[in-house]
Scaffold this active site. Structure first.
Site, PDB file in Angstrom:
ATOM      1  N   SER A 146       1.024  -0.999   0.104  1.00 55.06           N
ATOM      2  CA  SER A 146       0.223  -0.062   0.023  1.00 55.06           C
ATOM      3  C   SER A 146       0.793   0.772   0.293  1.00 55.06           C
ATOM      4  O   SER A 146       1.907   1.431   0.398  1.00 55.06           O
ATOM      5  CB  SER A 146      -0.967   0.127   0.627  1.00 55.06           C
ATOM      6  OG  SER A 146      -1.357   1.170   1.421  1.00 55.06           O
ATOM      7  N   TYR A 160      -2.406  -1.294  10.349  1.00 57.89           N
ATOM      8  CA  TYR A 160      -2.425  -1.773   9.229  1.00 57.89           C
ATOM      9  C   TYR A 160      -1.171  -0.909   7.883  1.00 57.89           C
ATOM     10  O   TYR A 160      -0.568  -2.716   7.942  1.00 57.89           O
ATOM     11  CB  TYR A 160      -3.764  -0.497   8.238  1.00 57.89           C
ATOM     12  CG  TYR A 160      -3.148  -0.664   7.071  1.00 57.89           C
ATOM     13  CD1 TYR A 160      -3.982  -1.821   6.611  1.00 57.89           C
ATOM     14  CD2 TYR A 160      -3.129   0.215   5.632  1.00 57.89           C
ATOM     15  CE1 TYR A 160      -4.306  -1.931   5.165  1.00 57.89           C
ATOM     16  CE2 TYR A 160      -3.264  -0.031   4.951  1.00 57.89           C
ATOM     17  CZ  TYR A 160      -3.611  -1.290   4.329  1.00 57.89           C
ATOM     18  OH  TYR A 160      -4.237  -1.435   2.515  1.00 57.89           O
ATOM     19  N   LYS A 164       1.490  -3.148   6.133  1.00 58.69           N
ATOM     20  CA  LYS A 164       2.167  -2.894   4.752  1.00 58.69           C
ATOM     21  C   LYS A 164       3.638  -3.181   5.070  1.00 58.69           C
ATOM     22  O   LYS A 164       4.454  -3.354   3.112  1.00 58.69           O
ATOM     23  CB  LYS A 164       1.539  -1.776   4.271  1.00 58.69           C
ATOM     24  CG  LYS A 164       0.088  -2.554   3.909  1.00 58.69           C
ATOM     25  CD  LYS A 164      -0.394  -3.474   3.519  1.00 58.69           C
ATOM     26  CE  LYS A 164      -1.578  -3.671   3.141  1.00 58.69           C
ATOM     27  NZ  LYS A 164      -1.631  -5.151   2.022  1.00 58.69           N
TER      28      LYS A 164
HETATM   29  N1  NAD Z   1      -8.081   0.155  -1.932  1.00 55.26           N
HETATM   30  C1  NAD Z   1      -7.342   1.082  -1.874  1.00 55.26           C
HETATM   31  O1  NAD Z   1      -7.354   1.964  -1.528  1.00 55.26           O
HETATM   32  C2  NAD Z   1      -6.228   0.234  -1.160  1.00 55.26           C
HETATM   33  C3  NAD Z   1      -5.103   0.755  -1.100  1.00 55.26           C
HETATM   34  C4  NAD Z   1      -3.619   0.183  -0.690  1.00 55.26           C
HETATM   35  C5  NAD Z   1      -4.196  -0.887  -0.545  1.00 55.26           C
HETATM   36  N2  NAD Z   1      -4.458  -1.797  -0.831  1.00 55.26           N
HETATM   37  C6  NAD Z   1      -4.649  -3.396  -0.863  1.00 55.26           C
HETATM   38  O2  NAD Z   1      -4.930  -3.716  -1.731  1.00 55.26           O
HETATM   39  C7  NAD Z   1      -5.159  -5.187  -1.614  1.00 55.26           C
HETATM   40  C8  NAD Z   1      -7.007  -5.104  -2.286  1.00 55.26           C
HETATM   41  O3  NAD Z   1      -8.108  -4.480  -1.561  1.00 55.26           O
HETATM   42  P1  NAD Z   1      -9.270  -3.996  -1.479  1.00 55.26           P
HETATM   43  O4  NAD Z   1      -9.079  -2.731  -1.971  1.00 55.26           O
HETATM   44  O5  NAD Z   1      -9.580  -4.887  -2.853  1.00 55.26           O
HETATM   45  O6  NAD Z   1     -10.457  -4.620  -0.435  1.00 55.26           O
HETATM   46  P2  NAD Z   1     -11.351  -5.728  -0.796  1.00 55.26           P
HETATM   47  O7  NAD Z   1     -11.671  -5.053   1.121  1.00 55.26           O
HETATM   48  O8  NAD Z   1     -12.689  -5.429  -2.035  1.00 55.26           O
HETATM   49  O9  NAD Z   1     -10.591  -6.877  -1.184  1.00 55.26           O
HETATM   50  C9  NAD Z   1     -10.462  -7.384  -0.097  1.00 55.26           C
HETATM   51  C10 NAD Z   1     -10.421  -9.116  -0.135  1.00 55.26           C
HETATM   52  O10 NAD Z   1      -9.730  -9.910   0.580  1.00 55.26           O
HETATM   53  C11 NAD Z   1      -9.916 -11.078   0.930  1.00 55.26           C
HETATM   54  N3  NAD Z   1     -10.143 -11.453   2.283  1.00 55.26           N
HETATM   55  C12 NAD Z   1     -10.078 -11.167   3.761  1.00 55.26           C
HETATM   56  N4  NAD Z   1      -9.572 -11.970   4.070  1.00 55.26           N
HETATM   57  C13 NAD Z   1      -8.989 -12.840   4.069  1.00 55.26           C
HETATM   58  C14 NAD Z   1      -8.458 -13.553   4.266  1.00 55.26           C
HETATM   59  N5  NAD Z   1      -8.571 -14.732   5.547  1.00 55.26           N
HETATM   60  N6  NAD Z   1      -8.748 -14.712   3.602  1.00 55.26           N
HETATM   61  C15 NAD Z   1      -8.793 -14.814   2.332  1.00 55.26           C
HETATM   62  N7  NAD Z   1      -9.745 -13.492   1.235  1.00 55.26           N
HETATM   63  C16 NAD Z   1      -9.518 -12.482   2.328  1.00 55.26           C
HETATM   64  C17 NAD Z   1     -11.836 -10.124   0.998  1.00 55.26           C
HETATM   65  O11 NAD Z   1     -12.787 -11.569   1.363  1.00 55.26           O
HETATM   66  C18 NAD Z   1     -11.994  -9.257  -0.258  1.00 55.26           C
HETATM   67  O12 NAD Z   1     -12.146 -10.316  -1.243  1.00 55.26           O
HETATM   68  C19 NAD Z   1      -5.558  -5.280  -0.136  1.00 55.26           C
HETATM   69  O13 NAD Z   1      -4.340  -6.063   0.371  1.00 55.26           O
HETATM   70  C20 NAD Z   1      -4.892  -4.025   0.531  1.00 55.26           C
HETATM   71  O14 NAD Z   1      -4.630  -3.958   1.493  1.00 55.26           O
HETATM   72  C21 NAD Z   1      -5.729  -1.137  -1.134  1.00 55.26           C
END
Ligand code: NAD
Length: 283
Positions: A146, A160, A164
């Protein structure tokens, strides 16, 4: 290892693929010719997302998995190899977010965040890497960190951000280790993508104690980029073998660059002070 079209006929495993960035990654990789295993703790959701990809002609398998559980991840690996015979790309993308001050956070908050964001990634690496190393040919690992791992002020997201930071550290180490095996490694750092990440606690098991309060709401992140934009940047980065991919809204780039520079300014100041104190006055 350079190949003009490394995706065709090969298989990717994407965790956290029921929705958000993971689902977009799976769709992008499928559109570019890969077979895709979509894995998520939301079994119903990931089964549905995989079915949607199959309707578009992608060879896709949806698997329920809890990445924090090594046995569940071993079953995911077995299902992936049974269905497609090989895995060339592993996208460790599943992640959860929790805001809140350090003082207000419980040890359960920390254990849940790190069990998914850090141990989940390690469990997948342990389950898939031995066979990937043995296989030879084009292979790649992408870990989702992230922009929060690069900020000078992580107030209200310190736990968090710490998970990361761990993803960054492990990924950089892995890149060196796997270079000898001819396996590429990319660190993906999204920022502000329109997903359900603010509602991460929908997947928090009771075993980690009471859910934390939600100071920042649970809606979709505002003024955000679409997950498919993140996915396109990530997949292009994988193709180029980039070590690092940032994917964030254009209008936040300047602010983010300033924050990264502030990190370096802090380090530079500290190094400068030390150099001065090591030099006795008058020398
Ligand atoms: N959306 C953002 O702005 C953003 C920014 C920085 C980093 N991220 C990172 O991107 C990645 C994806 O997140 P996203 O934004 O698509 O959010 P999201 O919540 O839409 O997707 C995350 C997915 O992970 C799954 N998940 C949660 N716990 C789990 C587990 N124990 N085992 C298997 N699956 C599990 C959830 O069901 C979900 O489908 C994450 O690692 C998040 O930290 C997202």
């Amino acid at each position: 290892m350079f190949e003009p079209d490394p995706f065709a006929g090969r298989t990717a495993v994407v965790t956290g693929a029921a929705g958000g960035i993971g689902a977009a990654l799976a769709a992008e990789l499928g559109a570019r010719g890969m077979s895709v295993v979509l894995a998520d703790i939301d079994e119903l959701g990931v089964t549905r997302t995989a079915a949607e990809l199959r309707e578009r002609g992608v060879r896709a398998l949806g698997v329920g998995v809890d990445v924090s559980d090594p046995e569940s991840v071993a079953a995911l690996a077995a299902a992936s190899y049974a269905e497609f015979g090989s895995v060339e790309l592993l996208c460790n993308n599943a992640g959860v977010l929790l805001f809140g001050s350090v003082a207000d956070s419980s040890i359960g908050d920390w254990r849940w965040l790190s069990s998914v964001n850090v141990e989940g990634m390690l469990n997948c690496l342990n389950a898939f890497l031995p066979r990937m190393v043995e296989a030879g040919g084009w292979r790649h690992v992408m870990n989702t960190a992230s922009t929060h791992a690069f900020l000078p002020d992580t107030a209200n997201s310190a736990l968090y951000s710490a998970t990361k930071h761990a993803v960054v550290g492990i990924t950089l180490g892995l890149r060196g280790e796997l270079a000898e095996e001819g396996i590429g490694v990319t660190l993906l750092c999204p920022g502000q993508a329109a997903t359900r990440i603010l509602d991460s606690q929908r997947n928090r098991p009771h075993s980690f104690g009471r859910r934390a309060g939600e100071p920042f709401g649970t809606g979709v992140i505002p003024m955000a980029i679409e997950p498919r934009e993140v996915a396109r940047a990530a997949v292009d980065g994988i193709l180029r073998g980039d070590p690092l991919v940032f994917a964030l809204p254009e209008f936040t780039r300047g602010t983010f660059r300033g924050q990264v520079e502030e990190m370096w300014r802090l380090a530079d100041n500290a190094l400068g002070d030390r150099a001065e104190s090591a030099c006795p006055v008058g020398d």
